[in-house]
Write a protein that holds these residues in place. Structure first.
Motif, mmCIF file in Angstrom:
data_model
loop_
_atom_site.group_PDB
_atom_site.id
_atom_site.type_symbol
_atom_site.label_atom_id
_atom_site.label_comp_id
_atom_site.label_asym_id
_atom_site.label_seq_id
_atom_site.Cartn_x
_atom_site.Cartn_y
_atom_site.Cartn_z
ATOM 1 N N GLY A 10 0.821 -1.195 0.000
ATOM 2 C CA GLY A 10 0.000 0.000 0.000
ATOM 3 C C GLY A 10 0.858 1.249 0.000
ATOM 4 N N PRO A 11 0.206 2.404 -0.036
ATOM 5 C CA PRO A 11 0.962 3.659 -0.061
ATOM 6 C C PRO A 11 1.691 3.901 1.252
ATOM 7 N N THR A 14 -0.002 8.089 3.979
ATOM 8 C CA THR A 14 -1.456 8.029 4.071
ATOM 9 C C THR A 14 -1.925 9.194 4.943
ATOM 10 N N PRO A 15 -3.204 9.533 4.891
ATOM 11 C CA PRO A 15 -3.698 10.627 5.747
ATOM 12 C C PRO A 15 -3.445 10.370 7.237
ATOM 13 N N ARG A 17 -0.960 8.700 8.562
ATOM 14 C CA ARG A 17 0.461 8.925 8.834
ATOM 15 C C ARG A 17 0.811 10.409 8.815
ATOM 16 N N ASP A 75 -3.084 1.853 12.462
ATOM 17 C CA ASP A 75 -2.587 1.776 11.089
ATOM 18 C C ASP A 75 -1.876 0.444 10.841
ATOM 19 N N ARG A 79 -2.936 -2.515 8.233
ATOM 20 C CA ARG A 79 -2.011 -3.023 7.215
ATOM 21 C C ARG A 79 -1.831 -4.527 7.343
#
Length: 88
Positions: A10-11, A14-15, A17, A75, A79
């Motif tokens: 994934g990215p 992120t918002p 993070r 988070d 993940r």
């Protein structure tokens, strides 16, 4: 060429993070910007602004660090769920 399977993580940014980073950076910015609190007024309970402002940031830093930690845990769990769900 590598025979290792490609893992989709994934990215990285992120918002959540970004919020974590802001929670951790805010106390540093507030304390490094000395010109904003290098004064005596307004006093609180007889304590000059310079001192009580810094003590307030001790408490705020603790709260912001706790928020960042909880967001980081959430988070990482999200993940882990994505990774586990993708491989099954």
């Amino acid at each position: 060429m590598s025979d290792a399977p490609e893992v989709n993580r994934g990215p990285v940014v992120t918002p959540v993070r970004v919020v974590i980073a802001l929670c951790l950076i805010a106390p540093f910015v507030a304390m490094l910007w000395v010109g904003s609190y290098a004064k005596t007024d307004p006093a609180f309970a007889g304590i000059p602004f310079f001192y009580w402002y810094q003590m307030l940031w001790v408490l705020l830093s603790t709260l912001l660090t706790m928020v960042a930690y909880k967001l980081w845990q959430r988070d990482q769990r999200a993940r882990g769920a994505q990774k586990g769900g993708a491989s099954q």
